[in-house]
Design a protein around this motif. Structure first.
Motif, PDB file in Angstrom:
ATOM      1  N   GLN A   1       0.847  -1.192   0.000  1.00  0.00           N
ATOM      2  CA  GLN A   1       0.000   0.000   0.000  1.00  0.00           C
ATOM      3  C   GLN A   1       0.883   1.244   0.000  1.00  0.00           C
ATOM      4  O   GLN A   1       1.853   1.334   0.759  1.00  0.00           O
ATOM      5  CB  GLN A   1      -0.926   0.003   1.222  1.00  0.00           C
TER       6      GLN A   1
ATOM      7  N   VAL B   1     -12.289  -5.907  -3.695  1.00  0.00           N
ATOM      8  CA  VAL B   1     -12.481  -4.453  -3.783  1.00  0.00           C
ATOM      9  C   VAL B   1     -13.983  -4.201  -3.703  1.00  0.00           C
ATOM     10  O   VAL B   1     -14.713  -4.483  -4.649  1.00  0.00           O
ATOM     11  CB  VAL B   1     -11.906  -3.873  -5.092  1.00  0.00           C
TER      12      VAL B   1
ATOM     13  N   TYR C   1       6.897   5.195  -5.459  1.00  0.00           N
ATOM     14  CA  TYR C   1       5.790   4.962  -4.519  1.00  0.00           C
ATOM     15  C   TYR C   1       6.349   4.210  -3.316  1.00  0.00           C
ATOM     16  O   TYR C   1       6.747   3.043  -3.423  1.00  0.00           O
ATOM     17  CB  TYR C   1       4.676   4.182  -5.217  1.00  0.00           C
TER      18      TYR C   1
ATOM     19  N   ASP D   1      -3.523   3.793  -2.023  1.00  0.00           N
ATOM     20  CA  ASP D   1      -3.781   2.853  -3.122  1.00  0.00           C
ATOM     21  C   ASP D   1      -2.896   1.620  -2.968  1.00  0.00           C
ATOM     22  O   ASP D   1      -1.810   1.676  -2.380  1.00  0.00           O
ATOM     23  CB  ASP D   1      -3.499   3.522  -4.470  1.00  0.00           C
TER      24      ASP D   1
ATOM     25  N   LYS E   1      -5.072   4.243   4.299  1.00  0.00           N
ATOM     26  CA  LYS E   1      -6.294   4.765   3.671  1.00  0.00           C
ATOM     27  C   LYS E   1      -7.334   5.135   4.722  1.00  0.00           C
ATOM     28  O   LYS E   1      -7.619   4.341   5.623  1.00  0.00           O
ATOM     29  CB  LYS E   1      -6.885   3.701   2.732  1.00  0.00           C
TER      30      LYS E   1
ATOM     31  N   VAL F   1      -2.977  -1.837 -10.096  1.00  0.00           N
ATOM     32  CA  VAL F   1      -3.190  -0.722  -9.171  1.00  0.00           C
ATOM     33  C   VAL F   1      -4.659  -0.720  -8.768  1.00  0.00           C
ATOM     34  O   VAL F   1      -5.552  -0.683  -9.627  1.00  0.00           O
ATOM     35  CB  VAL F   1      -2.818   0.627  -9.827  1.00  0.00           C
ATOM     36  N   LEU F   2      -4.910  -0.800  -7.447  1.00  0.00           N
ATOM     37  CA  LEU F   2      -6.284  -0.843  -6.932  1.00  0.00           C
ATOM     38  C   LEU F   2      -6.523   0.342  -6.011  1.00  0.00           C
ATOM     39  O   LEU F   2      -5.602   0.775  -5.314  1.00  0.00           O
ATOM     40  CB  LEU F   2      -6.518  -2.161  -6.174  1.00  0.00           C
ATOM     41  N   PRO F   3      -7.737   0.900  -5.960  1.00  0.00           N
ATOM     42  CA  PRO F   3      -8.979   0.375  -6.563  1.00  0.00           C
ATOM     43  C   PRO F   3      -9.198   0.755  -8.035  1.00  0.00           C
ATOM     44  O   PRO F   3     -10.245   0.444  -8.594  1.00  0.00           O
ATOM     45  CB  PRO F   3     -10.057   1.017  -5.675  1.00  0.00           C
ATOM     46  N   GLN F   4      -8.220   1.442  -8.698  1.00  0.00           N
ATOM     47  CA  GLN F   4      -8.416   1.881 -10.087  1.00  0.00           C
ATOM     48  C   GLN F   4      -8.522   0.705 -11.061  1.00  0.00           C
ATOM     49  O   GLN F   4      -9.069   0.835 -12.156  1.00  0.00           O
ATOM     50  CB  GLN F   4      -7.255   2.796 -10.519  1.00  0.00           C
TER      51      GLN F   4
ATOM     52  N   ILE G   1      -1.688   7.671  -9.022  1.00  0.00           N
ATOM     53  CA  ILE G   1      -1.675   6.833  -7.818  1.00  0.00           C
ATOM     54  C   ILE G   1      -1.519   7.739  -6.604  1.00  0.00           C
ATOM     55  O   ILE G   1      -0.681   8.646  -6.599  1.00  0.00           O
ATOM     56  CB  ILE G   1      -0.524   5.811  -7.871  1.00  0.00           C
ATOM     57  N   SER G   2      -2.313   7.497  -5.564  1.00  0.00           N
ATOM     58  CA  SER G   2      -2.293   8.336  -4.364  1.00  0.00           C
ATOM     59  C   SER G   2      -2.020   7.498  -3.125  1.00  0.00           C
ATOM     60  O   SER G   2      -2.052   6.259  -3.168  1.00  0.00           O
ATOM     61  CB  SER G   2      -3.647   9.047  -4.198  1.00  0.00           C
TER      62      SER G   2
END
Length: 413
Positions: A222, A310, A240, A299, A339, A257-260, A295-296
């Protein structure tokens, strides 16, 4: 040498602090100046002229009242193993402190007063051990000196607890007849229990095989921070950073890459300021990817063939830690590692009765220290595994929106 993390739990005055003090004292892990200070502060003295409970009860109020209020951690070692002990409070209103101490423990020592047998707090702490998936349970039947070291008392309590363990699915349970005050069967075998043929408590703690609960199969990472220096030397650098929660990552791995739900490839891995080919569980790392993806923080970067769930809705067991009641419709923040999302309690399904261990209907608000099953709906998708599969990605906390207090310990089902 490996490290064993364990917690002592039990009701008030069951002797948890005295037991830890005895382990430290008899294993020669107390310094001379500590002993001198101990002798001056001791009120409830044993044959050595000291009160061993003071070793863990650090707050003045604890020493004056002879109780434990907060979780105290103590460290000691023997030639065979290192230990980190959490001494948890026995009062019902401090059950939340016990949950905190148990969350990182590999083993739990549940103390039972030989005069009292299995009581409500015994069941409550056993439920928490079951919920937190603590694999090894030690039942220390203490104060055997007050029942004349009677074998039938030991066997009766053993039978009582066996029913609780069966109900909760606790499998690796060991029983010890002890006296923390006099040191019987803790570090040395006691001549007062000739009918007991097992090992001492310390022998067991030194040799018990503790399987690592870390999930080494499913790769989970994460993002904690996006590194973007934007300097002349590192003009295009974008990494990252975070900790490898579980599994392994290698250069060239296909990841999602999640949740994207966007696929890419790891182009470079750094740790300790150096580029490496692979990283493993618990390592702090910086991952670089081939594609430019938004990406943040919070994520997940996971291997494409090992995707977690998800969802916007999750079912969970919640240990309630706040004086304000939990009700359906209440809104909170849920913090899942890095998160933080808004969430609402969509449904309170049932409450776990600590006396009968049954699931009971909920007719009113959930009070401090009660354990319930709920459905939570989050403002955006949550990336998770079930707690039984991966306790790192299957656990979270609920936070009060106004006070920012932690109000619930969450185990995602």
């Amino acid at each position: 040498m490996d490290i064993l993390r364990f917690i002592t739990a039990g009701s008030v005055d069951d002797g948890k602090s005295t037991l830890i003090g005895r382990l430290l004292y008899d294993s020669k892990n107390i310094l001379i100046d500590q002993l001198e200070a101990l002798e001056k502060q001791s009120k409830n003295k044993n044959e050595n002229g000291i009160d061993l409970a003071i070793l863990t009860d650090g707050l003045r109020a604890e020493r004056e009242q002879g109780i434990t209020i907060d979780v105290a951690y103590r460290y000691f070692s023997t030639p065979k193993r290192k230990f980190i002990i959490a001494d948890a409070p026995g009062h019902i209103q401090y059950t939340r402190n016990m949950i905190t101490g148990a969350s990182n423990s590999q083993l739990i020592v549940i103390l039972i007063d030989a005069r009292q047998g299995v009581i409500e707090q015994t069941r409550r702490h056993s439920i928490i051990a079951s919920l937190l998936k603590i694999k090894n349970v030690v039942v220390a039947i203490n104060k055997m000196d007050l029942v004349d070291y009677a074998e039938d008392v030991f066997n009766n309590i053993k039978a009582q607890y066996h029913l609780v363990a069966q109900k909760l699915g606790l499998e690796n349970v060991q029983y010890f007849p002890i006296s923390a005050f006099y040191g019987d069967n803790i570090v040395e075998k006691s001549e007062k229990t000739p009918w007991y043929t097992g090992s001492t408590l310390l022998d067991f703690l030194e040799t018990v095989e503790v399987k690592n609960s870390e999930n080494t199969v499913n790769s989970r990472f994460q993002v904690q921070y996006v590194i973007r220096p934007q300097t002349e030397e590192l003009h295009d650098y974008r990494g990252y950073s975070g900790e490898v929660i579980s599994g392994t990552y290698k250069k060239g791995d296909k990841i999602t890459v999640l949740p994207q739900n966007i696929e890419t490839v790891i182009s470079k891995i750094e740790t300790g300021g150096k580029e490496v080919d692979a990283v493993f569980t618990n390592q702090p790392v910086v991952l670089h990817i081939e594609d430019d993806i938004d990406i943040s923080r919070g994520d997940f970067l996971v291997k494409t063939e090992q995707l977690p769930k998800v969802e916007n809705e999750v079912e969970a067991i919640v240990c309630w830690l706040d004086k304000k009641e939990l009700n359906e419709g209440n809104k909170y923040f849920i913090q899942h590692k890095s998160k933080v999302l808004k969430t609402i309690v969509k449904e309170v399904e049932y409450k776990i009765d600590v006396n009968t261990l049954e699931n009971t209907p909920v007719y009113s608000g959930i009070k401090l220290n009660e354990v319930v099953k709920v459905k939570l709906k989050t403002s955006s998708p949550l990336v998770f595994d079930s707690f039984s599969e991966n306790n790192n990605t299957g656990s979270a906390i609920l936070i009060d929106e106004t006070s920012n207090s932690t109000v619930g310990a969450v185990m995602i089902l």
